[in-house]
Design a protein around this motif. Structure first.
Motif, mmCIF file in Angstrom:
data_model
loop_
_atom_site.group_PDB
_atom_site.id
_atom_site.type_symbol
_atom_site.label_atom_id
_atom_site.label_comp_id
_atom_site.label_asym_id
_atom_site.label_seq_id
_atom_site.Cartn_x
_atom_site.Cartn_y
_atom_site.Cartn_z
ATOM 1 N N LEU A 12 0.845 -1.220 0.000
ATOM 2 C CA LEU A 12 0.000 0.000 0.000
ATOM 3 C C LEU A 12 0.865 1.250 0.000
ATOM 4 O O LEU A 12 0.559 2.231 -0.667
ATOM 5 C CB LEU A 12 -0.931 -0.005 1.224
ATOM 6 C CG LEU A 12 -2.048 -1.045 1.247
ATOM 7 C CD1 LEU A 12 -2.822 -0.961 2.566
ATOM 8 C CD2 LEU A 12 -3.021 -0.823 0.090
ATOM 9 N N ILE A 13 1.960 1.192 0.792
ATOM 10 C CA ILE A 13 2.876 2.344 0.846
ATOM 11 C C ILE A 13 3.527 2.565 -0.519
ATOM 12 O O ILE A 13 3.650 3.701 -1.000
ATOM 13 C CB ILE A 13 3.942 2.124 1.945
ATOM 14 C CG1 ILE A 13 3.285 2.139 3.325
ATOM 15 C CG2 ILE A 13 5.023 3.194 1.863
ATOM 16 C CD1 ILE A 13 4.191 1.684 4.455
ATOM 17 N N GLN A 14 3.932 1.458 -1.171
ATOM 18 C CA GLN A 14 4.552 1.569 -2.496
ATOM 19 C C GLN A 14 3.569 2.128 -3.525
ATOM 20 O O GLN A 14 3.951 2.927 -4.394
ATOM 21 C CB GLN A 14 5.052 0.193 -2.947
ATOM 22 C CG GLN A 14 6.324 -0.236 -2.230
ATOM 23 C CD GLN A 14 6.750 -1.643 -2.612
ATOM 24 O OE1 GLN A 14 5.932 -2.453 -3.017
ATOM 25 N NE2 GLN A 14 8.044 -1.925 -2.470
ATOM 26 N N ALA A 15 2.302 1.733 -3.392
ATOM 27 C CA ALA A 15 1.273 2.266 -4.299
ATOM 28 C C ALA A 15 1.082 3.766 -4.076
ATOM 29 O O ALA A 15 0.929 4.544 -5.029
ATOM 30 C CB ALA A 15 -0.045 1.524 -4.089
ATOM 31 N N ALA A 16 1.127 4.172 -2.804
ATOM 32 C CA ALA A 16 0.953 5.596 -2.479
ATOM 33 C C ALA A 16 2.125 6.428 -2.977
ATOM 34 O O ALA A 16 1.972 7.600 -3.334
ATOM 35 C CB ALA A 16 0.786 5.762 -0.974
ATOM 36 N N GLU A 17 3.327 5.789 -3.003
ATOM 37 C CA GLU A 17 4.527 6.525 -3.417
ATOM 38 C C GLU A 17 4.821 6.378 -4.910
ATOM 39 O O GLU A 17 5.853 6.863 -5.400
ATOM 40 C CB GLU A 17 5.725 6.001 -2.612
ATOM 41 C CG GLU A 17 5.639 6.369 -1.138
ATOM 42 C CD GLU A 17 6.743 5.737 -0.307
ATOM 43 O OE1 GLU A 17 7.477 4.865 -0.866
ATOM 44 O OE2 GLU A 17 6.891 6.116 0.873
ATOM 45 N N ALA A 18 3.949 5.697 -5.641
ATOM 46 C CA ALA A 18 4.150 5.496 -7.086
ATOM 47 C C ALA A 18 4.207 6.842 -7.814
ATOM 48 O O ALA A 18 3.543 7.813 -7.422
ATOM 49 C CB ALA A 18 3.028 4.640 -7.647
ATOM 50 N N LYS A 19 5.032 6.880 -8.874
ATOM 51 C CA LYS A 19 5.253 8.143 -9.598
ATOM 52 C C LYS A 19 4.048 8.564 -10.431
ATOM 53 O O LYS A 19 3.800 9.744 -10.637
ATOM 54 C CB LYS A 19 6.500 8.006 -10.491
ATOM 55 C CG LYS A 19 7.783 7.844 -9.694
ATOM 56 C CD LYS A 19 8.987 7.688 -10.606
ATOM 57 C CE LYS A 19 10.275 7.522 -9.791
ATOM 58 N NZ LYS A 19 11.457 7.330 -10.649
ATOM 59 N N THR A 20 3.319 7.580 -10.952
ATOM 60 C CA THR A 20 2.153 7.904 -11.797
ATOM 61 C C THR A 20 0.912 7.167 -11.273
ATOM 62 O O THR A 20 1.034 6.097 -10.651
ATOM 63 C CB THR A 20 2.387 7.468 -13.257
ATOM 64 O OG1 THR A 20 2.541 6.041 -13.299
ATOM 65 C CG2 THR A 20 3.601 8.155 -13.844
ATOM 66 N N PRO A 21 -0.277 7.708 -11.526
ATOM 67 C CA PRO A 21 -1.514 7.027 -11.106
ATOM 68 C C PRO A 21 -1.637 5.629 -11.715
ATOM 69 O O PRO A 21 -2.094 4.702 -11.052
ATOM 70 C CB PRO A 21 -2.617 7.951 -11.629
ATOM 71 C CG PRO A 21 -1.990 9.283 -11.748
ATOM 72 C CD PRO A 21 -0.567 9.022 -12.117
ATOM 73 N N SER A 22 -1.200 5.466 -12.976
ATOM 74 C CA SER A 22 -1.288 4.155 -13.649
ATOM 75 C C SER A 22 -0.459 3.102 -12.918
ATOM 76 O O SER A 22 -0.892 1.954 -12.750
ATOM 77 C CB SER A 22 -0.814 4.266 -15.097
ATOM 78 O OG SER A 22 -1.626 5.159 -15.818
ATOM 79 N N GLU A 23 0.728 3.508 -12.456
ATOM 80 C CA GLU A 23 1.593 2.585 -11.717
ATOM 81 C C GLU A 23 0.946 2.188 -10.389
ATOM 82 O O GLU A 23 0.953 1.009 -9.995
ATOM 83 C CB GLU A 23 2.950 3.252 -11.466
ATOM 84 C CG GLU A 23 3.981 2.310 -10.855
ATOM 85 C CD GLU A 23 5.312 3.014 -10.585
ATOM 86 O OE1 GLU A 23 6.100 2.451 -9.799
ATOM 87 O OE2 GLU A 23 5.540 4.112 -11.150
ATOM 88 N N ALA A 24 0.356 3.179 -9.700
ATOM 89 C CA ALA A 24 -0.315 2.920 -8.423
ATOM 90 C C ALA A 24 -1.500 1.976 -8.615
ATOM 91 O O ALA A 24 -1.702 1.035 -7.826
ATOM 92 C CB ALA A 24 -0.790 4.239 -7.809
ATOM 93 N N ILE A 25 -2.259 2.208 -9.675
ATOM 94 C CA ILE A 25 -3.424 1.360 -9.972
ATOM 95 C C ILE A 25 -2.974 -0.073 -10.237
ATOM 96 O O ILE A 25 -3.593 -1.035 -9.771
ATOM 97 C CB ILE A 25 -4.210 1.943 -11.176
ATOM 98 C CG1 ILE A 25 -4.943 3.227 -10.758
ATOM 99 C CG2 ILE A 25 -5.215 0.925 -11.720
ATOM 100 C CD1 ILE A 25 -5.493 4.048 -11.903
ATOM 101 N N SER A 26 -1.871 -0.225 -10.951
ATOM 102 C CA SER A 26 -1.330 -1.566 -11.271
ATOM 103 C C SER A 26 -0.944 -2.315 -9.999
ATOM 104 O O SER A 26 -1.242 -3.503 -9.837
ATOM 105 C CB SER A 26 -0.135 -1.414 -12.200
ATOM 106 O OG SER A 26 0.404 -2.675 -12.498
ATOM 107 N N ILE A 27 -0.300 -1.611 -9.062
ATOM 108 C CA ILE A 27 0.108 -2.236 -7.791
ATOM 109 C C ILE A 27 -1.123 -2.664 -6.998
ATOM 110 O O ILE A 27 -1.163 -3.774 -6.435
ATOM 111 C CB ILE A 27 0.982 -1.257 -6.962
ATOM 112 C CG1 ILE A 27 2.284 -0.941 -7.692
ATOM 113 C CG2 ILE A 27 1.263 -1.829 -5.574
ATOM 114 C CD1 ILE A 27 3.067 0.215 -7.080
ATOM 115 N N LEU A 28 -2.129 -1.804 -6.947
ATOM 116 C CA LEU A 28 -3.344 -2.108 -6.180
ATOM 117 C C LEU A 28 -4.097 -3.295 -6.774
ATOM 118 O O LEU A 28 -4.634 -4.138 -6.040
ATOM 119 C CB LEU A 28 -4.243 -0.868 -6.118
ATOM 120 C CG LEU A 28 -3.687 0.308 -5.293
ATOM 121 C CD1 LEU A 28 -4.523 1.561 -5.513
ATOM 122 C CD2 LEU A 28 -3.639 -0.038 -3.806
#
Length: 422
Positions: A12-28
């Motif tokens: 969750l922390i890595q998703a929050a610190e992702a550089k782009t929304p697309s990257e965060a969405i992929s992690i989630l």
């Protein structure tokens, strides 16, 4: 992506610190795909769903939110029904915040209703059906919304779920008002108030009840009572910083105009409570109408209607009352203009009142039929002929009074003779 640890707080922390929304969405998405079903993993997945819904909403990806809900159905069998209901309603709310998604919301709600029926999740189904009825009403699909509400009300009354009953009764009142069935709309609102008195109602819901009460009282021309309800609604919405506060304030100003207190409008708008917070087109429109009403100027009135068409003409509540006000103002102006004449050209009246001749002619003919004044239209000559008001002959009332007195004398004599004979 395989380096990210699945279903953990670190993910969750890595998703929050992702550089782009697309990257965060992929992690989630990866967190949700993890097969682990431990209590900690389920908790992390719930947080991931909330974060993912927010990100998809910010990106405006409504269709993906719909797909997400379908993908989560196996997950819902692992968590309590109350948490499922919270997640489903959260995703539906996220879709609702995306502009232009009303049709998708209706489709989504219908899909959820079918799923809840199959899964026998009554609590969630009833709330989604209430949401669906509101969406259908906003989409002008009144008959379908009314059919849905009719069955839902009976079901909820049997379960005695007061809070949901308040919401449904209030929704039914709005729907019946849209269908111009005012007696039933008032009855539905009374039912909502009765249910609300038995429980604690959230301030936003109470504000909505007061707003609907004000609308119905305004429809009955009871503008003073309507004003007090709109004021209560404004207080509630203002405290919550709800966008409906501006509409409550707008209808308050409308009530002031309708009771010939247009001079108070400027004072209310410039008050410290309203101040700069609600300044904008809505209040500017009401200020322009109040100014036209104060000056008894139809020209200013029409300029205001044209300039603020969205705020005045496209708001059905304001439009209905301003149409009535415009007719009254037009009649008063015409009566004042024709008073000195016994015969006058319609074109001359139209010139004085600064309105098209055909419009004035139509209104004059309506006023003659409504017996606002005695006269006739000579269309060949393009003139209005005004007759003197016929004087009522005093002999008829006097004759009726004499006959009435004679009747009383005869009755009195009959009573006396009856006593003597006895």
């Amino acid at each position: 992506m395989s380096s990210y640890p699945p279903a953990t707080t670190d993910s969750l922390i890595q998703a929050a610190e992702a550089k782009t929304p697309s990257e965060a969405i992929s992690i989630l998405y990866q967190i949700l795909e993890n097969p682990s079903s431990s209590s900690e993993a389920l908790r992390i997945k719930e947080l991931a769903i909330t974060n993912l819904s927010d990100l998809l909403r910010q990106e405006g990806r409504a269709a993906e939110l719909q797909d997400l809900l379908a993908k989560l159905r196996p997950f819902f069998s692992l968590i309590p029904k109350a948490k499922t209901a919270k997640i489903v309603r959260g995703i539906v709310d996220a879709v609702a915040k995306i502009p232009g998604s009303s049709d998708l919301q209706i489709t989504l709600c219908k899909e959820i209703v079918q799923w809840t029926r199959a899964e026998k999740r009554t609590f969630l189904r009833q709330r989604i059906e209430a949401r669906l009825a509101a969406l259908l009403m906003d989409n002008k699909e009144f008959s379908e919304a009314l059919n849905l509400l009719s069955g839902l009300i009976k079901e909820v009354r049997r379960l005695d779920d007061k809070l949901l009953l308040v919401e449904i009764d209030l929704l039914e009142s709005k729907l019946l008002f849209s269908l111009r069935n005012f007696p039933k709309a008032k009855a539905a609102l009374t039912a909502a108030r009765t249910a609300a008195n038995a429980i604690y109602v959230p301030p936003a819901q109470q504000g909505t009840i007061d707003l609907q009460s004000g609308i119905l009282h305004a429809e009955e021309k009871d503008y003073k009572t309507a004003y007090s309800y709109f004021f209560e609604a404004f207080e509630a919405f203002n405290a919550l910083e709800d966008r409906q506060a501006i509409f409550s304030l707008k209808y308050m100003l409308l009530c002031k105009i309708m009771v010939n207190q247009a001079d108070d409008v400027a004072g209310i708008i410039s008050s410290s409570k309203v101040g700069l917070q609600y300044q904008g087109q809505e209040l500017d429109a009401m200020r322009a109408v109040a100014d036209a009403h104060s000056k008894r100027s139809l020209k200013l009135f029409e300029i205001a209607l044209q300039k603020f068409k969205t705020q005045l003409d496209e708001d059905p509540i304001v439009h209905r009352h301003l149409s009535s006000l415009y007719d009254t103002l037009l009649e008063q102006n015409l009566c004042r203009l024709i008073e000195p004449f016994s015969r006058v050209e319609i074109a001359h009246i139209a010139e004085l009142i600064e309105l098209p001749s055909h419009h004035v002619e139509k209104k004059l003919s309506q006023m003659i039929l409504d017996k606002k004044f005695a006269g006739t239209l000579d269309q060949g000559a393009g003139c209005l002929i005004i007759f003197d008001d016929p004087k009522t002959d005093a002999i008829y009332p006097a004759t009726l009074e004499t006959i009435s007195n004679m009747g009383k004398v005869v009755d009195s004599l009959y009573m006396r003779s009856a006593k003597i004979m006895a």
